[in-house]
Design an enzyme around this catalytic site. Structure first.
Site, PDB file in Angstrom:
ATOM      1  N   GLY A   1       0.814  -1.210   0.000  1.00 53.80           N
ATOM      2  CA  GLY A   1       0.000   0.000   0.000  1.00 53.80           C
ATOM      3  C   GLY A   1       0.849   1.262   0.000  1.00 53.80           C
ATOM      4  O   GLY A   1       0.532   2.239  -0.702  1.00 53.80           O
ATOM      5  N   ASP A   2       1.926   1.265   0.775  1.00 60.30           N
ATOM      6  CA  ASP A   2       2.842   2.405   0.791  1.00 60.30           C
ATOM      7  C   ASP A   2       3.511   2.574  -0.570  1.00 60.30           C
ATOM      8  O   ASP A   2       3.737   3.701  -1.026  1.00 60.30           O
ATOM      9  CB  ASP A   2       3.915   2.211   1.861  1.00 60.30           C
ATOM     10  CG  ASP A   2       3.325   1.910   3.227  1.00 60.30           C
ATOM     11  OD1 ASP A   2       2.240   2.430   3.532  1.00 60.30           O
ATOM     12  OD2 ASP A   2       3.945   1.138   3.979  1.00 60.30           O
TER      13      ASP A   2
END
Length: 304
Positions: A249-250
């Site tokens: 996600g990052d």
């Protein structure tokens, strides 16, 4: 300039087991340590894509020194503010493919520490900079911290907000350029059980009315939905073998910010974000520029 802020960084200690048996002495087949934290991961992705950023956060003790020294050795720009207690250690266990995590206890961040950060942001952030506010808020800080930061910086700084709970709710009202909730976080926020694309799009539009200019909804292996002011996009994920979802996600945010830094269209930023998140999921570690670009051709985005 691009800034990433990690209020609650960690030393991430990874252990892999063929078979972990609770209550027994277990010997891992592999271990390694990395600087952890959502904003730190975003800065790592940007560095892998040959794009400069400044990594901000609070660190303390020997674990904090490990984080700073490792990032500096890898060529990342950092501006950390020192606290009196040790930076936390997170333990991440892979038991023959089953991932578990033990989150460490955050150090206390004093009012003086917080003021140092706020003074730095007020002094250094300029119009058209990008600021990624990522991750959880330590209990020693007010839930309004992200909102307070947004209020203290120039209005045309592009703020990317990636957190949850009360800090998310309060900051959202101040207006942000992009949020990236997953389906569970959306259902948590609305106390609902949205599941279909139509329901999630409507939820995303509600989040826009609450303060988000753009909404990127992550659906894990089922893809994502991207809602801008004028368009709605959906996409699956490219084919590949999942190695670890940690940091994906990052990486998606890092890829998106990379696109913004190159003045690409929002659709192109979205495509790079998908490729970046997927490349991390299919890798041992975070995506590189090559692993990201190798997946770009497989990204299929549909305009609803």
């Amino acid at each position: 300039m691009i800034y990433t802020l990690t209020l609650n960084p960690a030393l991430d200690y990874f252990l892999s087991f063929d078979s972990f048996i609770e209550g027994n002495l277990n010997t891992p087949k592999e271990t390694y340590k990395l600087p952890g934290g959502k904003g730190i991961n975003v800065s790592k992705i940007l560095k892998n894509f040959n794009t400069e950023s400044i990594c901000l956060g609070f660190i303390g003790g020997f674990t904090g020194e490990f984080i700073k020294n490792t990032l500096n050795h890898d060529g990342l720009n950092t501006k950390f503010f020192n606290v009196n207690e040790d930076t936390r250690i997170n333990i991440k266990i892979n038991n023959n493919g089953l991932e578990s995590e033990i989150a460490g206890t955050s150090p206390t961040i004093s009012k003086e520490n917080l003021q140092e950060l706020l003074n730095f942001l007020k002094t250094n952030l300029k119009s058209n900079d990008i600021l990624a506010l990522s991750g959880s808020v330590p209990s020693s800080l007010p839930s309004s911290i992200y909102a307070d930061i947004i209020e203290s910086i120039p209005k045309d700084v592009k703020v990317i907000l990636d957190t949850r709970g009360l800090p998310f709710e309060i900051a959202l009202k101040k207006g942000v350029f992009l949020i990236k909730p997953n389906k569970d976080e959306i259902n948590e926020f609305f106390n609902s059980n949205f599941s279909t694309t139509e329901e999630l799009v409507e939820a995303g539009k509600k989040l826009q009315k609450l303060g988000a200019e753009n909404v990127l909804i992550s659906l894990g292996s089922k893809g994502s939905i991207f809602i801008t002011q004028n368009e709605i996009f959906i996409s699956g994920v490219p084919k590949g073998t999942l190695i670890s979802s940690n940091g994906s996600g990052d990486s998606m945010i890092g890829g998106f910010i990379y696109g913004l830094s190159k003045s690409l269209s929002l659709k192109e930023c979205y495509e790079i974000g998908i490729a970046s998140g997927s490349a991390t999921a299919f890798s041992k570690g975070l995506a590189t520029f090559n692993t990201m670009t190798n997946l770009l051709k497989d990204i299929k985005v549909i305009n609803l």
